[in-house]
Scaffold this motif. Sequence first.
Motif, PDB file in Angstrom:
ATOM      1  N   LYS A  68     -23.396  10.269  75.149  1.00  0.00           N
ATOM      2  CA  LYS A  68     -22.754  11.524  75.558  1.00  0.00           C
ATOM      3  C   LYS A  68     -21.824  12.073  74.246  1.00  0.00           C
ATOM      4  O   LYS A  68     -22.116  13.357  74.003  1.00  0.00           O
ATOM      5  CB  LYS A  68     -21.717  11.141  76.704  1.00  0.00           C
ATOM      6  CG  LYS A  68     -20.960  12.347  77.270  1.00  0.00           C
ATOM      7  CD  LYS A  68     -20.048  12.094  78.256  1.00  0.00           C
ATOM      8  CE  LYS A  68     -18.994  13.240  78.431  1.00  0.00           C
ATOM      9  NZ  LYS A  68     -18.152  12.839  79.433  1.00  0.00           N
ATOM     10  N   MET A  88     -24.133  13.537  71.531  1.00  0.00           N
ATOM     11  CA  MET A  88     -24.829  14.954  72.193  1.00  0.00           C
ATOM     12  C   MET A  88     -23.681  15.935  72.018  1.00  0.00           C
ATOM     13  O   MET A  88     -24.047  17.255  71.621  1.00  0.00           O
ATOM     14  CB  MET A  88     -25.298  15.011  73.766  1.00  0.00           C
ATOM     15  CG  MET A  88     -26.554  14.258  73.641  1.00  0.00           C
ATOM     16  SD  MET A  88     -27.470  14.570  75.427  1.00  0.00           S
ATOM     17  CE  MET A  88     -26.341  13.412  76.294  1.00  0.00           C
ATOM     18  N   LEU A  89     -22.523  15.752  72.210  1.00  0.00           N
ATOM     19  CA  LEU A  89     -21.281  16.566  72.010  1.00  0.00           C
ATOM     20  C   LEU A  89     -21.206  16.822  70.488  1.00  0.00           C
ATOM     21  O   LEU A  89     -20.759  18.063  70.078  1.00  0.00           O
ATOM     22  CB  LEU A  89     -19.962  15.834  72.576  1.00  0.00           C
ATOM     23  CG  LEU A  89     -19.722  16.177  73.877  1.00  0.00           C
ATOM     24  CD1 LEU A  89     -18.284  15.405  74.546  1.00  0.00           C
ATOM     25  CD2 LEU A  89     -19.563  17.718  74.091  1.00  0.00           C
ATOM     26  N   ALA A 125     -23.493  16.873  68.261  1.00  0.00           N
ATOM     27  CA  ALA A 125     -24.612  17.583  67.892  1.00  0.00           C
ATOM     28  C   ALA A 125     -24.434  19.215  68.523  1.00  0.00           C
ATOM     29  O   ALA A 125     -24.879  20.095  67.876  1.00  0.00           O
ATOM     30  CB  ALA A 125     -25.997  17.004  68.621  1.00  0.00           C
ATOM     31  N   GLU A 126     -24.034  19.113  69.606  1.00  0.00           N
ATOM     32  CA  GLU A 126     -23.501  20.480  70.132  1.00  0.00           C
ATOM     33  C   GLU A 126     -22.642  21.356  69.401  1.00  0.00           C
ATOM     34  O   GLU A 126     -22.781  22.646  69.174  1.00  0.00           O
ATOM     35  CB  GLU A 126     -23.102  20.502  71.610  1.00  0.00           C
ATOM     36  CG  GLU A 126     -22.868  21.912  72.417  1.00  0.00           C
ATOM     37  CD  GLU A 126     -22.458  21.437  73.752  1.00  0.00           C
ATOM     38  OE1 GLU A 126     -21.963  22.618  74.618  1.00  0.00           O
ATOM     39  OE2 GLU A 126     -22.497  20.378  74.235  1.00  0.00           O
ATOM     40  N   HIS A 127     -21.533  20.750  68.921  1.00  0.00           N
ATOM     41  CA  HIS A 127     -20.598  21.267  68.312  1.00  0.00           C
ATOM     42  C   HIS A 127     -20.444  21.054  66.888  1.00  0.00           C
ATOM     43  O   HIS A 127     -19.834  21.856  66.033  1.00  0.00           O
ATOM     44  CB  HIS A 127     -19.063  20.603  68.640  1.00  0.00           C
ATOM     45  CG  HIS A 127     -18.763  21.116  70.339  1.00  0.00           C
ATOM     46  ND1 HIS A 127     -18.420  22.413  70.772  1.00  0.00           N
ATOM     47  CD2 HIS A 127     -19.000  20.202  71.259  1.00  0.00           C
ATOM     48  CE1 HIS A 127     -18.330  22.222  72.163  1.00  0.00           C
ATOM     49  NE2 HIS A 127     -18.519  20.905  72.236  1.00  0.00           N
ATOM     50  N   ALA A 129     -15.783  17.348  68.881  1.00  0.00           N
ATOM     51  CA  ALA A 129     -16.280  16.421  69.956  1.00  0.00           C
ATOM     52  C   ALA A 129     -15.116  15.391  70.254  1.00  0.00           C
ATOM     53  O   ALA A 129     -14.953  15.116  71.460  1.00  0.00           O
ATOM     54  CB  ALA A 129     -17.307  15.637  69.508  1.00  0.00           C
ATOM     55  N   ARG A 137     -24.653  17.319  61.413  1.00  0.00           N
ATOM     56  CA  ARG A 137     -25.810  18.001  61.715  1.00  0.00           C
ATOM     57  C   ARG A 137     -26.966  17.113  62.188  1.00  0.00           C
ATOM     58  O   ARG A 137     -27.101  16.063  61.531  1.00  0.00           O
ATOM     59  CB  ARG A 137     -26.599  18.987  60.676  1.00  0.00           C
ATOM     60  CG  ARG A 137     -27.654  19.935  61.153  1.00  0.00           C
ATOM     61  CD  ARG A 137     -28.133  21.096  60.559  1.00  0.00           C
ATOM     62  NE  ARG A 137     -28.567  19.935  59.146  1.00  0.00           N
ATOM     63  CZ  ARG A 137     -29.446  20.759  58.244  1.00  0.00           C
ATOM     64  NH1 ARG A 137     -29.485  22.022  58.129  1.00  0.00           N
ATOM     65  NH2 ARG A 137     -30.013  20.188  57.215  1.00  0.00           N
ATOM     66  N   GLU A 147     -32.439  14.594  66.481  1.00  0.00           N
ATOM     67  CA  GLU A 147     -32.458  16.006  67.487  1.00  0.00           C
ATOM     68  C   GLU A 147     -33.460  15.547  68.450  1.00  0.00           C
ATOM     69  O   GLU A 147     -33.267  15.738  69.834  1.00  0.00           O
ATOM     70  CB  GLU A 147     -32.779  17.302  66.714  1.00  0.00           C
ATOM     71  CG  GLU A 147     -32.744  18.299  67.507  1.00  0.00           C
ATOM     72  CD  GLU A 147     -33.315  19.523  66.882  1.00  0.00           C
ATOM     73  OE1 GLU A 147     -33.536  20.745  67.390  1.00  0.00           O
ATOM     74  OE2 GLU A 147     -33.046  19.365  65.443  1.00  0.00           O
ATOM     75  N   ARG A 160     -32.875  14.904  72.641  1.00  0.00           N
ATOM     76  CA  ARG A 160     -33.408  15.914  73.516  1.00  0.00           C
ATOM     77  C   ARG A 160     -34.141  15.053  74.826  1.00  0.00           C
ATOM     78  O   ARG A 160     -33.995  15.331  75.872  1.00  0.00           O
ATOM     79  CB  ARG A 160     -34.277  16.901  72.954  1.00  0.00           C
ATOM     80  CG  ARG A 160     -35.037  17.913  73.897  1.00  0.00           C
ATOM     81  CD  ARG A 160     -35.818  18.736  73.046  1.00  0.00           C
ATOM     82  NE  ARG A 160     -36.996  18.200  72.202  1.00  0.00           N
ATOM     83  CZ  ARG A 160     -37.159  18.243  71.131  1.00  0.00           C
ATOM     84  NH1 ARG A 160     -36.267  18.617  70.414  1.00  0.00           N
ATOM     85  NH2 ARG A 160     -38.096  17.329  70.555  1.00  0.00           N
ATOM     86  N   ALA A 218     -31.685  12.837  76.842  1.00  0.00           N
ATOM     87  CA  ALA A 218     -30.911  13.538  77.859  1.00  0.00           C
ATOM     88  C   ALA A 218     -31.716  13.760  79.093  1.00  0.00           C
ATOM     89  O   ALA A 218     -30.983  13.646  80.337  1.00  0.00           O
ATOM     90  CB  ALA A 218     -30.528  14.976  77.285  1.00  0.00           C
TER      91      ALA A 218
END
Length: 315
Positions: free
Chosen positions: A12, A15-16, A18-20, A26, A61, A67, A71, A74
């Motif tokens: 988790k 993923m945070l 990566a998202e931000h 994060a 990144r 990545e 994916r 998740a």
Amino acid sequence: MPDLALDLRYLKYAMLVAEHGSFRRAASILNLSQSTISRRIQLLERRLGMPLFERNHAGARATLAGERFMRDAAVGADHLHQAVLDMASTQRGEIGDLRIGLMASLASGFLSDLLGTYRRRFPRVDVRVQEAASQANAAGVLNGRLDAAFITGSPLLPGCEAEHLWDERIFVALPEDHRCAGGRVVAWDDVREDIFLVSAEAAGPEIEDYLVRQLSGLGFRPRLSVQQVGRENLLNMVAKGFGLTLTTYSTLGATYPGVVFLPIGAATEMVGSSVVWSATNRNPALKRLLQISSELAEKHRRGTSRARRAESRRG
């Protein structure tokens, strides 16, 4: 391959990030220190044996491999999360299977209310019903094929528990042109010469025994006709004039053209029913069913007591 016990929180966190695009953002969202987030993602990367992020002064990144991993992971994490939720729901009796045996009609009455209430409260439980005679239902409970059975009387089965739930008035089903069809109640003496239709299935054997006890006490043997049909066709045969049959109040919730239902015998003549289950059965769905059964039985008893008091005051 990573350890199956891998802490999903680390995923988790990744993923945070990566998202931000930032360890700092994060960490702020998670209300943790940036160093804590960084250490835990590094632990995740060591377990996976590959870097998940390219780190620089501008942020972070995800790598191509990272990545793709996040994916795919998740999807698995969502499935695992749902599996954990389903397991908890199963333990609470909200999901699962419930196998019950019965012999009464579900058209109306206590059993109809019970199953309707249970379905509304626990729609995700798969309920499977077997309609059979008391003996077959009792055998199903004893061999574990059934979680519970609703049986007439007060059954005493080895290794089982039982609770009396409700009582029903006994009715006789007559063709609408029968000599007694216009009355309000039927005495046993009124139908001593009639043929009684009895099903070979479900409640048939119990009704046959009851008829023999009642009518033999009047000094004669009842005329019985055993039919290899269910409740619906038995009542259709009554409508066609083949004979009479006995039933209980619960059947009155359905309409059968050409058939009249009248109470038979004294008002005190009732048939009681109980639920029986194995004392070793740990099915959470069964526990919920028994709880609702007890609740409705108590509610039914209170309602009956109020009705009797009201009738006594009117009298």
